[in-house]
Motif scaffolding. Structure first.
Motif, short mmCIF file in Angstrom:
data_model
loop_
_atom_site.label_atom_id
_atom_site.label_comp_id
_atom_site.label_asym_id
_atom_site.label_seq_id
_atom_site.Cartn_x
_atom_site.Cartn_y
_atom_site.Cartn_z
N ALA A 1 3.08 5.80 -2.88
CA ALA A 1 4.26 6.59 -3.23
C ALA A 1 4.32 6.82 -4.74
O ALA A 1 4.64 7.92 -5.21
N ILE A 2 4.00 5.78 -5.50
CA ILE A 2 4.00 5.91 -6.97
C ILE A 2 2.93 6.92 -7.40
O ILE A 2 3.17 7.78 -8.27
N VAL B 1 0.84 -1.20 0.00
CA VAL B 1 0.00 0.00 0.00
C VAL B 1 0.87 1.25 0.00
O VAL B 1 0.61 2.21 -0.75
N VAL B 2 1.92 1.24 0.80
CA VAL B 2 2.82 2.39 0.86
C VAL B 2 3.51 2.59 -0.48
O VAL B 2 3.63 3.72 -0.98
N GLY C 1 8.52 15.96 -7.01
CA GLY C 1 9.09 15.94 -5.66
C GLY C 1 9.07 14.54 -5.09
O GLY C 1 8.47 13.61 -5.65
N PRO C 2 9.73 14.34 -3.95
CA PRO C 2 9.81 13.01 -3.33
C PRO C 2 8.45 12.57 -2.79
O PRO C 2 7.60 13.39 -2.44
N ALA C 3 8.26 11.24 -2.73
CA ALA C 3 7.02 10.69 -2.20
C ALA C 3 7.01 10.71 -0.68
O ALA C 3 5.94 10.75 -0.06
N LEU D 1 4.32 9.87 4.26
CA LEU D 1 4.06 10.03 2.84
C LEU D 1 3.64 11.48 2.59
O LEU D 1 2.83 12.04 3.33
N ARG D 2 4.18 12.07 1.57
CA ARG D 2 3.92 13.49 1.30
C ARG D 2 2.47 13.68 0.82
O ARG D 2 2.05 13.04 -0.14
N SER D 3 1.75 14.58 1.48
CA SER D 3 0.36 14.86 1.10
C SER D 3 0.18 16.30 0.63
O SER D 3 -0.92 16.68 0.22
N MET D 4 1.24 17.11 0.69
CA MET D 4 1.17 18.50 0.24
C MET D 4 2.15 18.74 -0.90
O MET D 4 3.04 17.92 -1.16
#
Length: 461
Positions: A295-296, A290-291, A304-306, A325-328
């Motif tokens: 991320a993909i 799931v992660v 930008g990075p995940a 995990l980046r959400s912004m």
């Protein structure tokens, strides 16, 4: 209220839980008997299938707690209760499927399980239709007499008027000459306070004086206490009834001398750490697909990075980095200044909005738990800039750093996402309650109730 492992549980909730347990055992047995009758199998003694019956009842009872089926809404609305029960039974079947896979010897036949589920739904809804209003009524609530008629007494009256509270204000006694509550009975008009309390059929007296210095009615309190009626101070009463430590009336001496903040928790702390290691390892092993997929998706939506690291303040004010995990957008804080998240925050991406609601963005923090910098349960760690600001505005804020921070916590399941100093104040009240009343039982309750927050998100930003 019944205090179980330092946590307060309403009598009505405890009684309903016991009734549900009996009904679930009956439903499991009824499903077994019906299927045996259909295929012509001779019934064996009930003792021969206790493992199956108990596993069915336990799994569904855990699911009931997890979805909030014992919350206030279940006593006020049959529709609300039925909806939560439907989700709980579905989750219970998932729990049982996992349990039966791990321990096949205690499994039901699928046909038995189906019939037992149907019986369980009917019985659980039926008991709430018959007893919901009764259990939520005054018969199962504590009757209190409040000594005081000022602002504190007014707060108790406001609390008593809210739906789902566990007490009834049977009377207010004005202990001074200028009461704020017009219907309060003047103390001078009561010849014998203990007799008055008994006449009101009260089982508790709450001391809600505005100023206690040289004003405590010691003779009255002693007389009341010796009649067998519980005497509580204002802060302890609010802690019990609201599940939080009220900051606006908190006296440091109350924190010092009241029960809680036990430091000799060697066994429970070791058990908590062992659970964190096992659970975080399993979570990482089970959720890495799931992660990875998330991320993909993040990389495909925005540059930008995940993943991103963010510095937070942890146990004993020690700093550490959490992984999320980046959400912004990557320029969310381009000016270099920390900002609170806001409702419908434009910095949140489309993928980010979804993963925040279902808490997928928190999954990488299992690695932080495994390293020992966080726990699964504890106060939410804040950024150093916010901590500095909050310590200036909020008393006792530093005390929340006396316990290890967590992914989920008592504040997270009881208060929506906070994005201001005032929100932080309310969450601090819940964090102090957790730090003061910590026990493995409370941790387990929080972990289960976190599922309710995931299924019915409140204020995720």
């Amino acid at each position: 209220m019944v205090r179980l492992f330092k946590h307060y549980v309403p009598h009505a909730v405890l009684l309903l839980g016991l009734v549900d347990l009996v009904l679930l055992l009956l439903a499991a047995e009824a499903g077994w008997v019906l299927r045996a009758h259909q295929i012509g199998i001779a019934l064996t003694p009930v003792a021969a299938r206790w493992p199956q019956l108990l596993s069915f009842a336990a799994a569904l009872q855990v699911a009931l707690v997890a979805v909030g089926a014992y919350g206030v809404g279940s006593f006020l609305s049959l529709r609300f209760a039925a909806a939560r029960l439907a989700v709980a039974v579905s989750l219970g079947v998932i729990f049982l499927s996992i349990l039966y896979f791990l321990v096949p010897s205690i499994s039901f036949w699928r046909s038995n399980l189906l019939y037992s589920m149907l019986f369980a739904c009917a019985l659980l809804v039926g008991v709430r239709a018959l007893l919901g209003q009764l259990l939520g009524g005054e018969r199962f609530k504590r009757r209190i007499v409040v000594l005081g008629a000022g602002s504190r007494a007014a707060r108790i009256r406001e609390l008593a008027e809210q739906p789902g509270v566990n007490f009834v204000a049977a009377g207010f006694v004005a202990m001074d000459a200028a009461p704020a509550l017009g219907d309060a009975v003047p103390r001078d008009a009561i010849p014998n306070l203990a007799a008055y309390v008994i006449d009101q059929d009260a089982n508790e007296v709450v001391l809600a004086l505005e100023e206690r210095r040289n004003a405590l009615p010691l003779a009255d309190l002693l007389r009341v206490k010796t009649t067998g009626v519980q005497v509580s101070d204002f802060s302890s009463f609010l802690e019990r009834e609201t599940g939080r430590v009220d900051l606006s009336t908190l006296n440091p001496s109350w924190l010092i001398f009241s029960d809680g903040f036990a430091s000799g928790r060697i066994v429970s702390s070791a058990a908590k750490r062992a659970f964190d290691i096992v659970a975080s390892t399993l979570l990482i092993a089970l959720t890495w697909p799931v992660v990875l997929l998330t991320a993909i998706a993040i990389r495909l939506e925005s540059r930008g990075p995940a993943f991103y690291r963010q510095h937070r303040v942890g146990l004993y004010n020690q700093g550490f980095d959490i992984l999320k995990l980046r959400s912004m957008r990557i320029d969310a804080e381009a000016e270099g200044q920390a900002r609170w998240a806001a409702k419908d925050d434009p910095r949140v991406t489309r993928i980010g909005r979804f993963i925040r609601k279902v808490r997928i963005d928190e999954l990488p923090q299992a690695w932080t738990v495994l390293k020992g910098e966080m726990s699964f349960v504890g106060p939410r760690p804040e950024r150093p800039q916010f901590v500095a600001e909050l310590e200036r505005h909020l008393p006792f804020y530093a005390e929340r750093h006396m316990v290890k921070p967590g992914i989920t916590g008592w504040a997270q399941i009881n208060y929506p996402y906070g994005a201001s100093v005032e929100d932080a104040r309310h969450k601090l009240e819940y964090d102090l309650y957790y730090a003061k009343n910590y026990s493995p039982f409370l941790d387990l309750l929080i972990l289960l109730q976190t599922l309710r927050v995931v299924l019915w998100p409140q204020g995720a930003r």
